[in-house]
Design an enzyme around this catalytic site. Structure first.
Site, PDB file in Angstrom:
ATOM      1  N   GLY A 164       6.250  -0.207  11.339  1.00 50.08           N
ATOM      2  CA  GLY A 164       7.585   0.336  11.503  1.00 50.08           C
ATOM      3  C   GLY A 164       8.631  -0.662  11.947  1.00 50.08           C
ATOM      4  O   GLY A 164       9.720  -0.270  12.338  1.00 50.08           O
ATOM      5  N   GLU A 200       2.850 -14.188   9.550  1.00 50.98           N
ATOM      6  CA  GLU A 200       2.579 -14.202   8.108  1.00 50.98           C
ATOM      7  C   GLU A 200       3.688 -14.965   7.416  1.00 50.98           C
ATOM      8  O   GLU A 200       4.804 -15.062   7.925  1.00 50.98           O
ATOM      9  CB  GLU A 200       2.607 -12.759   7.562  1.00 50.98           C
ATOM     10  CG  GLU A 200       1.448 -11.891   7.985  1.00 50.98           C
ATOM     11  CD  GLU A 200       1.587 -10.476   7.425  1.00 50.98           C
ATOM     12  OE1 GLU A 200       2.654 -10.120   6.912  1.00 50.98           O
ATOM     13  OE2 GLU A 200       0.595  -9.730   7.527  1.00 50.98           O
ATOM     14  N   HIS A 208       8.015  -2.218  -1.641  1.00 52.39           N
ATOM     15  CA  HIS A 208       6.981  -1.505  -0.893  1.00 52.39           C
ATOM     16  C   HIS A 208       6.331  -0.537  -1.871  1.00 52.39           C
ATOM     17  O   HIS A 208       6.965   0.433  -2.304  1.00 52.39           O
ATOM     18  CB  HIS A 208       7.623  -0.756   0.280  1.00 52.39           C
ATOM     19  CG  HIS A 208       6.679   0.162   0.997  1.00 52.39           C
ATOM     20  ND1 HIS A 208       6.463   0.091   2.351  1.00 52.39           N
ATOM     21  CD2 HIS A 208       5.882   1.154   0.554  1.00 52.39           C
ATOM     22  CE1 HIS A 208       5.576   1.009   2.704  1.00 52.39           C
ATOM     23  NE2 HIS A 208       5.213   1.676   1.627  1.00 52.39           N
ATOM     24  N   LYS A 237      11.916   5.566   5.354  1.00 55.88           N
ATOM     25  CA  LYS A 237      12.004   5.757   3.910  1.00 55.88           C
ATOM     26  C   LYS A 237      13.066   6.805   3.598  1.00 55.88           C
ATOM     27  O   LYS A 237      13.231   7.763   4.353  1.00 55.88           O
ATOM     28  CB  LYS A 237      10.645   6.202   3.366  1.00 55.88           C
ATOM     29  CG  LYS A 237       9.611   5.081   3.472  1.00 55.88           C
ATOM     30  CD  LYS A 237       8.209   5.549   3.149  1.00 55.88           C
ATOM     31  CE  LYS A 237       7.237   4.400   3.395  1.00 55.88           C
ATOM     32  NZ  LYS A 237       5.833   4.882   3.417  1.00 55.88           N
ATOM     33  N   GLU A 288      -0.367  -2.537   5.408  1.00 56.19           N
ATOM     34  CA  GLU A 288      -0.912  -1.653   6.439  1.00 56.19           C
ATOM     35  C   GLU A 288      -1.690  -0.547   5.761  1.00 56.19           C
ATOM     36  O   GLU A 288      -1.451  -0.252   4.594  1.00 56.19           O
ATOM     37  CB  GLU A 288       0.221  -0.990   7.241  1.00 56.19           C
ATOM     38  CG  GLU A 288       0.856  -1.896   8.275  1.00 56.19           C
ATOM     39  CD  GLU A 288       2.137  -1.327   8.866  1.00 56.19           C
ATOM     40  OE1 GLU A 288       2.285  -0.092   8.902  1.00 56.19           O
ATOM     41  OE2 GLU A 288       2.982  -2.137   9.282  1.00 56.19           O
ATOM     42  N   ARG A 292      -3.419   8.881   7.339  1.00 52.20           N
ATOM     43  CA  ARG A 292      -2.942  10.269   7.452  1.00 52.20           C
ATOM     44  C   ARG A 292      -2.355  10.727   6.124  1.00 52.20           C
ATOM     45  O   ARG A 292      -2.182   9.936   5.200  1.00 52.20           O
ATOM     46  CB  ARG A 292      -1.814  10.296   8.483  1.00 52.20           C
ATOM     47  CG  ARG A 292      -0.668   9.377   8.058  1.00 52.20           C
ATOM     48  CD  ARG A 292       0.623   9.582   8.812  1.00 52.20           C
ATOM     49  NE  ARG A 292       1.712   8.885   8.158  1.00 52.20           N
ATOM     50  CZ  ARG A 292       2.008   7.602   8.317  1.00 52.20           C
ATOM     51  NH1 ARG A 292       1.289   6.864   9.134  1.00 52.20           N
ATOM     52  NH2 ARG A 292       3.008   7.060   7.661  1.00 52.20           N
TER      53      ARG A 292
HETATM   54  C1  MV4 Z   1       6.901  -8.086   5.776  1.00 57.48           C
HETATM   55  C2  MV4 Z   1       8.021  -8.394   4.960  1.00 57.48           C
HETATM   56  C3  MV4 Z   1       8.034  -9.622   4.339  1.00 57.48           C
HETATM   57  N1  MV4 Z   1       7.022 -10.482   4.521  1.00 57.48           N
HETATM   58  N2  MV4 Z   1       5.917  -8.979   5.908  1.00 57.48           N
HETATM   59  C4  MV4 Z   1       8.558  -3.933   7.483  1.00 57.48           C
HETATM   60  C5  MV4 Z   1       7.814  -2.851   8.191  1.00 57.48           C
HETATM   61  C6  MV4 Z   1       6.472  -3.382   8.493  1.00 57.48           C
HETATM   62  N3  MV4 Z   1       5.493  -2.370   8.283  1.00 57.48           N
HETATM   63  C7  MV4 Z   1       6.307  -4.542   7.572  1.00 57.48           C
HETATM   64  N4  MV4 Z   1       7.590  -4.870   7.045  1.00 57.48           N
HETATM   65  C8  MV4 Z   1       7.788  -6.002   6.317  1.00 57.48           C
HETATM   66  N5  MV4 Z   1       6.794  -6.922   6.404  1.00 57.48           N
HETATM   67  C9  MV4 Z   1       5.994 -10.148   5.303  1.00 57.48           C
HETATM   68  N6  MV4 Z   1       5.011 -11.028   5.476  1.00 57.48           N
HETATM   69  C10 MV4 Z   1       9.033  -7.440   4.831  1.00 57.48           C
HETATM   70  C11 MV4 Z   1       8.917  -6.252   5.524  1.00 57.48           C
HETATM   71  C12 MV4 Z   1      10.014  -5.328   5.345  1.00 57.48           C
HETATM   72  C13 MV4 Z   1       9.841  -4.122   4.649  1.00 57.48           C
HETATM   73  C14 MV4 Z   1       8.614  -3.754   4.138  1.00 57.48           C
HETATM   74  C15 MV4 Z   1       8.460  -2.576   3.472  1.00 57.48           C
HETATM   75  C16 MV4 Z   1       9.562  -1.754   3.292  1.00 57.48           C
HETATM   76  C17 MV4 Z   1      10.794  -2.089   3.788  1.00 57.48           C
HETATM   77  C18 MV4 Z   1      10.953  -3.276   4.476  1.00 57.48           C
HETATM   78  C19 MV4 Z   1      12.204  -3.634   4.989  1.00 57.48           C
HETATM   79  C20 MV4 Z   1      12.344  -4.795   5.668  1.00 57.48           C
HETATM   80  C21 MV4 Z   1      11.255  -5.651   5.856  1.00 57.48           C
END
Ligand code: MV4
Length: 450
Positions: A164, A200, A208, A237, A288, A292
């Site tokens: 989140g 990372e 996503h 979302k 992730e 659920r």
């Molecule tokens: C990331 C990423 C880019 N690179 N990890 C946002 C929520 C968290 N669960 C993980 N997220 C992200 N991880 C890496 N290595 C970009 C995001 C991210 C994102 C991911 C999914 C949906 C919307 C997002 C909005 C901003 C950043």
């Protein structure tokens, strides 16, 4: 199959679960707080128990009270919905101890996926691609800088207890990383009670895309294709759809197979979701696992014809999976919008009494809500008041039907994000399938309110 199930949730998802239980001839037990006396989930259930004050800590998160009600009502199983206690391993364990079936995976599987570092390690072992990075706890800024140098900048600093977006930070060079480390660690420690950090490689402009899984207790597992959920705002979302407008058949199959490998490897049983980040070259990386039922599950139901809640109940009751992978259909396109009680310009919550409420109906429209005219949206809970889902033979038709339905949607007394939803659905970039996670930042220029 169970004869009585308690639903440890509220709002639209409680109503959604009750509906499937009724169809299957299962008695339902609702729980509710003092703020939800007039809620639809209370009147729809066969029995309902007041469990406490409005604040979730004193009602919907009160594990012992909920167990006590389940035992008093002789419910054999508990469906946790999403949010609240749905991914709380202590709750799943307490159910197990009391001989009540928790409708979800085993407590230790929930706990393992709750640690993002542990989840990375497990996925790597299962042969699921993970984002280049470290799968151990960083002991300080020096170690972070050393790891980042070998990964290559930009990097993303993340909290092991996170998800989140809390405690996350992008660093484009070593100075930024060193500067961010302590602050992120402190925020994670105060928010989650755990300041464990890892890093990372930062994936630019990702999508996503998540895979819906169904797995039974006998090692059978199928994937119900993907959902694209890139239209988000601050990790909330806003619009989800299936199939993804971005994936080709080969990537789709590879992602599905990787997700199934992941579930098999951890002995997963019930419905679950593997979230992936997908980059511009269609490389996908495990992000992730959600252990659920998810808010956006209806889009998958609409394209597959499978009632995911029914499958959850059957799996929890010990039935074997009813489908082989080849039998999972994929027909047409479905899009869901989340209707929030919020100001579309300021994004502030807009609680209040709903004086008029109606949604259009139609063969291709599905409306999920617990809201009715006359009820009050309180500030105690999630501001999502409804989900509207449209399906069609193709994406363009689904978009048009959803826009038409939104135009006829009526909510009075509170503000909603419907203007934002209409703007996104009509936007040429959205219509072209150019749905990356920075969409709203890039394209939504809130109007200044007078
Ligand atoms: C990331 C990423 C880019 N690179 N990890 C946002 C929520 C968290 N669960 C993980 N997220 C992200 N991880 C890496 N290595 C970009 C995001 C991210 C994102 C991911 C999914 C949906 C919307 C997002 C909005 C901003 C950043």
């Amino acid at each position: 199959m169970f004869s009585k199930v308690l639903i440890a949730n509220r709002g639209e998802i409680a109503v959604r679960v009750i509906r499937t239980c009724r169809r299957l001839g299962i008695q339902t037990v609702a729980i509710y707080s003092e703020a939800d006396v007039d809620s639809l989930h209370v009147s729809l259930a066969d029995e309902a128990y007041l469990i406490g004050k409005p604040r979730v800590a004193e009602s919907y998160l009160n594990i012992e009270k909920i167990i006590e009600v389940a035992k008093a009502a002789k419910a054999e199983a508990i469906h946790p919905g999403y949010g609240l206690l749905s991914e709380n391993p202590s709750f799943a364990r307490r159910c197990e101890e009391e001989g009540i079936v928790f409708i979800g995976p085993k407590a230790d599987v929930i706990a393992a996926m709750g640690s993002k570092i542990e989840a990375r390690r497990v996925m790597e072992k299962a042969g699921v691609p993970i984002v280049p990075g470290v799968s151990f706890a960083l002991d300080g800024a020096d170690e972070a800088a050393k790891a980042a140098a070998s990964i290559g900048y930009p990097v993303m600093l993340k909290a092991a207890a996170g998800g989140g977006g809390i405690g996350m930070h992008i660093a484009r060079d070593e100075a930024e990383l060193r500067q961010a480390f302590e602050g992120s660690q402190k925020r994670a420690a105060s928010f989650f009670g755990d300041g464990t950090m890892y890093i990372e490689k930062y994936i630019e402009r990702p999508r996503h895309i998540e895979i819906q899984l169904l797995a039974d207790s006998y090692g059978n597992c199928v994937y119900l294709w993907e959902r694209e959920c890139s239209i988000q705002r601050r990790h909330q979302k806003v619009i989800e759809e299936a199939p993804s407008p971005f994936l080709d058949e080969e990537t789709r199959r590879k992602m599905g197979e990787a997700a199934v490998r992941a579930a098999r490897h951890i002995g997963y049983a019930n419905a679950g979701t593997i979230e992936f980040l997908v980059d511009e070259q269609k490389n996908f990386y495990f992000l992730e696992m959600n252990t659920r039922l998810q808010v956006e599950h209806p889009v998958t139901e609409e394209i597959t014809g499978i009632d995911i809640v029914e499958e959850q109940l059957r799996i929890a009751a010990g039935e074997p999976l009813r489908y082989q992978q080849e039998e999972i259909r994929r027909d047409g396109h479905a899009i869901e919008v989340r209707i929030y009680a919020e100001d579309p310009n300021t994004f502030y919550p807009s609680p209040g009494r709903i004086t008029a409420f109606s949604a259009p109906q139609g063969e291709w429209i599905r409306h999920e809500t617990a809201v009715q005219s006359g009820i009050t949206v309180t500030p105690f809970y999630d501001p999502m008041i409804a989900k509207l889902i449209a399906k069609g033979p193709d994406r363009q038709t689904a978009i048009e039907r959803l826009l038409e339905a939104l135009r006829d949607y009526r909510v009075e007394g509170i503000k909603t994000n419907i203007p934002l939803l209409e703007a996104v659905l009509s936007h040429p970039a959205f219509q072209a399938g150019d749905t990356t996670t920075d969409f709203l930042l890039k394209h939504w220029k809130p109007l200044k309110t007078k």
